[in-house]
Design a protein around this motif. Structure first.
Motif, PDB file in Angstrom:
ATOM      1  N   UNK A 134     117.486  11.382 -47.394  1.00  0.00           N
ATOM      2  CA  UNK A 134     117.454  12.481 -48.356  1.00  0.00           C
ATOM      3  C   UNK A 134     116.705  12.030 -49.607  1.00  0.00           C
ATOM      4  N   UNK A 135     115.853  12.922 -50.109  1.00  0.00           N
ATOM      5  CA  UNK A 135     115.237  12.755 -51.424  1.00  0.00           C
ATOM      6  C   UNK A 135     115.824  13.840 -52.324  1.00  0.00           C
ATOM      7  N   UNK A 136     116.324  13.465 -53.495  1.00  0.00           N
ATOM      8  CA  UNK A 136     116.963  14.417 -54.394  1.00  0.00           C
ATOM      9  C   UNK A 136     116.392  14.252 -55.792  1.00  0.00           C
ATOM     10  N   UNK A 137     115.984  15.371 -56.415  1.00  0.00           N
ATOM     11  CA  UNK A 137     115.484  15.327 -57.787  1.00  0.00           C
ATOM     12  C   UNK A 137     116.695  15.273 -58.726  1.00  0.00           C
ATOM     13  N   UNK A 138     117.072  14.056 -59.145  1.00  0.00           N
ATOM     14  CA  UNK A 138     118.276  13.871 -59.962  1.00  0.00           C
ATOM     15  C   UNK A 138     118.094  14.439 -61.362  1.00  0.00           C
ATOM     16  N   UNK A 139     116.905  14.243 -61.942  1.00  0.00           N
ATOM     17  CA  UNK A 139     116.554  14.851 -63.223  1.00  0.00           C
ATOM     18  C   UNK A 139     115.037  14.969 -63.278  1.00  0.00           C
ATOM     19  N   UNK A 140     114.489  15.263 -64.431  1.00  0.00           N
ATOM     20  CA  UNK A 140     113.061  15.566 -64.526  1.00  0.00           C
ATOM     21  C   UNK A 140     112.170  14.414 -64.082  1.00  0.00           C
ATOM     22  N   UNK A 141     112.632  13.158 -64.262  1.00  0.00           N
ATOM     23  CA  UNK A 141     111.789  12.003 -63.934  1.00  0.00           C
ATOM     24  C   UNK A 141     112.430  11.038 -62.940  1.00  0.00           C
ATOM     25  N   UNK A 142     113.598  11.376 -62.424  1.00  0.00           N
ATOM     26  CA  UNK A 142     114.299  10.460 -61.521  1.00  0.00           C
ATOM     27  C   UNK A 142     114.467  11.081 -60.137  1.00  0.00           C
ATOM     28  N   UNK A 143     113.965  10.378 -59.139  1.00  0.00           N
ATOM     29  CA  UNK A 143     114.089  10.824 -57.760  1.00  0.00           C
ATOM     30  C   UNK A 143     115.042   9.891 -57.023  1.00  0.00           C
ATOM     31  N   UNK A 144     116.105  10.448 -56.448  1.00  0.00           N
ATOM     32  CA  UNK A 144     117.046   9.655 -55.682  1.00  0.00           C
ATOM     33  C   UNK A 144     116.707   9.681 -54.205  1.00  0.00           C
ATOM     34  N   UNK A 145     116.896   8.554 -53.530  1.00  0.00           N
ATOM     35  CA  UNK A 145     116.669   8.448 -52.093  1.00  0.00           C
ATOM     36  C   UNK A 145     117.924   7.853 -51.473  1.00  0.00           C
ATOM     37  N   UNK A 146     118.380   8.440 -50.373  1.00  0.00           N
ATOM     38  CA  UNK A 146     119.583   7.928 -49.727  1.00  0.00           C
ATOM     39  C   UNK A 146     119.399   7.937 -48.215  1.00  0.00           C
ATOM     40  N   UNK A 147     119.756   6.814 -47.588  1.00  0.00           N
ATOM     41  CA  UNK A 147     119.748   6.667 -46.143  1.00  0.00           C
ATOM     42  C   UNK A 147     121.063   6.045 -45.706  1.00  0.00           C
ATOM     43  N   UNK A 148     121.675   6.540 -44.622  1.00  0.00           N
ATOM     44  CA  UNK A 148     121.251   7.654 -43.772  1.00  0.00           C
ATOM     45  C   UNK A 148     121.536   8.999 -44.434  1.00  0.00           C
ATOM     46  N   UNK A 149     120.972  10.053 -43.869  1.00  0.00           N
ATOM     47  CA  UNK A 149     121.049  11.380 -44.491  1.00  0.00           C
ATOM     48  C   UNK A 149     122.408  12.034 -44.229  1.00  0.00           C
ATOM     49  N   UNK A 150     123.455  11.443 -44.789  1.00  0.00           N
ATOM     50  CA  UNK A 150     124.806  12.001 -44.691  1.00  0.00           C
ATOM     51  C   UNK A 150     125.008  12.957 -45.866  1.00  0.00           C
ATOM     52  N   UNK A 151     124.891  14.229 -45.607  1.00  0.00           N
ATOM     53  CA  UNK A 151     124.810  15.216 -46.680  1.00  0.00           C
ATOM     54  C   UNK A 151     126.012  15.185 -47.615  1.00  0.00           C
ATOM     55  N   UNK A 152     127.207  15.075 -47.058  1.00  0.00           N
ATOM     56  CA  UNK A 152     128.396  15.098 -47.901  1.00  0.00           C
ATOM     57  C   UNK A 152     128.434  13.898 -48.848  1.00  0.00           C
ATOM     58  N   UNK A 153     128.056  12.744 -48.332  1.00  0.00           N
ATOM     59  CA  UNK A 153     128.043  11.560 -49.179  1.00  0.00           C
ATOM     60  C   UNK A 153     126.982  11.662 -50.261  1.00  0.00           C
ATOM     61  N   UNK A 154     125.828  12.202 -49.893  1.00  0.00           N
ATOM     62  CA  UNK A 154     124.764  12.386 -50.877  1.00  0.00           C
ATOM     63  C   UNK A 154     125.215  13.367 -51.961  1.00  0.00           C
ATOM     64  N   UNK A 155     125.898  14.441 -51.559  1.00  0.00           N
ATOM     65  CA  UNK A 155     126.385  15.431 -52.529  1.00  0.00           C
ATOM     66  C   UNK A 155     127.338  14.790 -53.534  1.00  0.00           C
ATOM     67  N   UNK A 156     128.224  13.941 -53.054  1.00  0.00           N
ATOM     68  CA  UNK A 156     129.153  13.264 -53.964  1.00  0.00           C
ATOM     69  C   UNK A 156     128.412  12.352 -54.931  1.00  0.00           C
ATOM     70  N   UNK A 157     127.358  11.681 -54.418  1.00  0.00           N
ATOM     71  CA  UNK A 157     126.563  10.826 -55.294  1.00  0.00           C
ATOM     72  C   UNK A 157     125.872  11.664 -56.375  1.00  0.00           C
ATOM     73  N   UNK A 158     125.293  12.787 -55.983  1.00  0.00           N
ATOM     74  CA  UNK A 158     124.602  13.648 -56.946  1.00  0.00           C
ATOM     75  C   UNK A 158     125.575  14.134 -58.010  1.00  0.00           C
ATOM     76  N   UNK A 159     126.762  14.538 -57.605  1.00  0.00           N
ATOM     77  CA  UNK A 159     127.759  15.009 -58.561  1.00  0.00           C
ATOM     78  C   UNK A 159     128.190  13.899 -59.510  1.00  0.00           C
ATOM     79  N   UNK A 160     128.288  12.680 -59.011  1.00  0.00           N
ATOM     80  CA  UNK A 160     128.709  11.549 -59.845  1.00  0.00           C
ATOM     81  C   UNK A 160     127.626  11.105 -60.807  1.00  0.00           C
ATOM     82  N   UNK A 161     126.366  11.517 -60.556  1.00  0.00           N
ATOM     83  CA  UNK A 161     125.287  11.078 -61.429  1.00  0.00           C
ATOM     84  C   UNK A 161     125.379  11.674 -62.817  1.00  0.00           C
ATOM     85  N   UNK A 162     126.239  12.663 -62.996  1.00  0.00           N
ATOM     86  CA  UNK A 162     126.460  13.207 -64.339  1.00  0.00           C
ATOM     87  C   UNK A 162     127.201  12.194 -65.203  1.00  0.00           C
TER      88      UNK A 162
END
Length: 496
Positions: A134-162
């Motif tokens: 998964x590639x996720x635009x965390x903010x205007x200049x930060x791109x997150x990459x996560x492997x393997x593409x486990x959507x639920x885990x990635x979602x929790x990471x994105x939420x925690x990035x706040x």
């Protein structure tokens, strides 16, 4: 922890004999997913400005995807990476990266380039790629990459990035300062990775040949080794590559000082670093740390970063959009001859750099799998179909070699386990308890060394048998390499 697992960890431990670079209080480390036991930071732009990078055209190689020195987009400012390295196989269970760019990434271009699709995760724009990442635009200049593409885990990471995810203190201290003395910093938290008894069992089954002349209680030596806190690796590139590895202990490793250089070389070789890289390294004890410094080849630098390398490519090659900038990549398309030549030379270089380490067949298996993944990730645009087929065959052969090596390691463990404990004791643990309590005698120590030697011999024979099978496979691969090269030279009338 299994004996081969322990050895893998200790390989990294002694690999931590170098020092590390810093990116002036890197804040991305606290935005990485929780649960990591390893992290790395690359100052990409500083690396690309070095004399070696300019001389060898690293920026262009990152843009095309062929012969790239690191797995990174050429437009990245910095990359902060994390992983959890499995103690059982020394392979990453998951990997993540935060890529700092000048502006938003072109997610649509990433989706096109990597055969994926766009979506949203926790309110953020994202791409699920064909490489199971998964590639996720965390903010205007930060791109997150996560492997393997486990959507639920990635979602929790994105939420925690706040908020801060609070990486382990050891990683925060090492990575949070990256950039002061080099362009790459790697750290691994080894707190509670293994116990005194586990180290002892590993030694009892033939590990650590460099410590054979230690004439004290092995149980006490095992305790000192088990108190490793972690390691920090710093890579500084100028017109050459220099590395510093520092292994930190809770207890001063004074008891190991006379054997530090031999132990470091043994472990670094087992870890898979090229033998020629480490033969002239300086190793010394400094307080509660062991430090090794020396020169490193490009292949050695790439090997250090392999546990963090994502499965999906970050470039498309041949002038396609990378998606890592808001502008299309300014790379001239390669004609079929040039694209095929670059593809062949990249695969050939991978084959040339492969080493088989008999003492750690599991590490050999990991290296083979990592190199197969690099071949699979090479750009295919414009490459001769026959070359692509050959590259696929090489990748599959390396995966078969990885299986052979992994099985060989397990056979070596089984063979060494077949040798009985010293006759004075019912099992190794009884000897361990006596040694730890200072009741071992010269006779029992001699018995321990005798059995240790027998177990090592049995393990080495089992590994040698597997090594022959791997060597046969590599010989077949290299024979095919000569034929495809001759065919391509004849077809395109240029040197391959």
């Amino acid at each position: 922890m299994h004996r081969n697992s322990l050895r893998a960890f200790l390989c990294l431990t002694t690999l931590g004999l170098l020092s590390s670079p810093s990116l002036a209080q890197n804040s991305s480390v606290d935005r990485l997913p929780p649960g990591a036991n390893a992290a790395a930071v690359i100052d990409v732009q500083a690396l690309l400005k070095t004399k070696m990078a300019e001389k060898e055209g690293w920026r262009a190689k990152l843009a095309t995807g062929y012969g790239r020195p690191i797995a990174a987009p050429a437009t990245a400012k910095t990359i902060t990476m994390a992983a959890f390295i499995s103690p059982d196989s020394f392979t990453p269970q998951w990997q993540s990266s935060i890529i700092e760019l000048a502006g938003p990434a072109n997610l649509a271009a990433i989706a096109r380039a990597q055969q994926g699709y766009t979506e949203e995760i926790a309110g953020k724009k994202a791409v699920h790629t064909g490489g199971d990442a998964y590639y996720v635009q965390l903010d205007n200049t930060s791109l997150g990459v996560f492997w393997p593409a486990q959507r639920q885990r990635v979602a929790k990471w994105v939420e925690m990035n706040a908020t801060s995810t609070q990486a382990p203190k050891y990683l925060r201290d090492a990575i949070g300062k990256a950039g002061e003395v080099g362009q790459i910093t790697i750290a691994m938290d080894l707190n509670n990775a293994y116990s005194t008894a586990q180290v002892f069992q590993s030694m009892a089954h033939g590990s650590f040949k460099s410590l054979d002349k230690f004439d004290g209680d092995v149980a006490v030596l095992s305790e000192r080794i088990s108190k490793i806190k972690g390691l920090v690796i710093t890579v500084n590139v100028t017109d050459e590559i220099n590395v510093l590895i520092r292994a930190d202990f809770d207890l001063e490793p004074t008891i190991m000082t006379p054997f530090a250089k031999g132990l470091a070389r043994e472990m670094l070789t087992d870890f898979g670093l090229p033998v020629d890289d480490i033969k002239d390294w300086d190793v010394k004890s400094v307080g509660s740390s062991v430090v090794a410094t020396g020169k490193l080849s490009l292949a050695g630098m790439q090997h250090l970063l392999m546990p963090f390398e994502p499965p999906a490519p970050w470039t498309t090659g041949g002038g396609g959009e990378t998606g890592m900038t808001t502008e299309p990549a300014k790379v001239e398309p390669l004609d079929p001859a040039k694209a095929s030549q670059a593809y062949y030379r990249t695969v050939a270089k991978i084959l040339e750099n492969i080493q088989v380490q008999q003492a750690s067949m599991q590490m050999t298996a990991n290296v083979f799998k990592g190199q197969a993944r690099r071949i699979d990730n090479l750009p295919a645009l414009g490459v001769d179909p026959a070359l692509l087929a050959w590259g696929s065959q090489v990748s599959q052969a390396l995966l078969r070699g990885a299986q052979i090596a992994a099985v060989g390691q397990q056979r070596a463990i089984a063979a060494s386990s077949g040798v009985a404990s010293p006759v004075a004791y019912t099992n190794d643990n009884e000897y361990y308890e006596n040694g730890y309590n200072n009741t071992a005698t010269a006779e029992t120590r001699a018995a321990f060394r005798n059995v240790q030697g027998q177990r090592r011999s049995m393990g080495e024979q089992a590994r040698a048998d597997s090594l022959n099978d791997v060597a046969t496979l590599l010989n077949d691969v290299n024979a095919q390499r000569g034929k495809i090269r001759a065919d391509m030279v004849q077809k395109y009338s240029i040197e391959f």
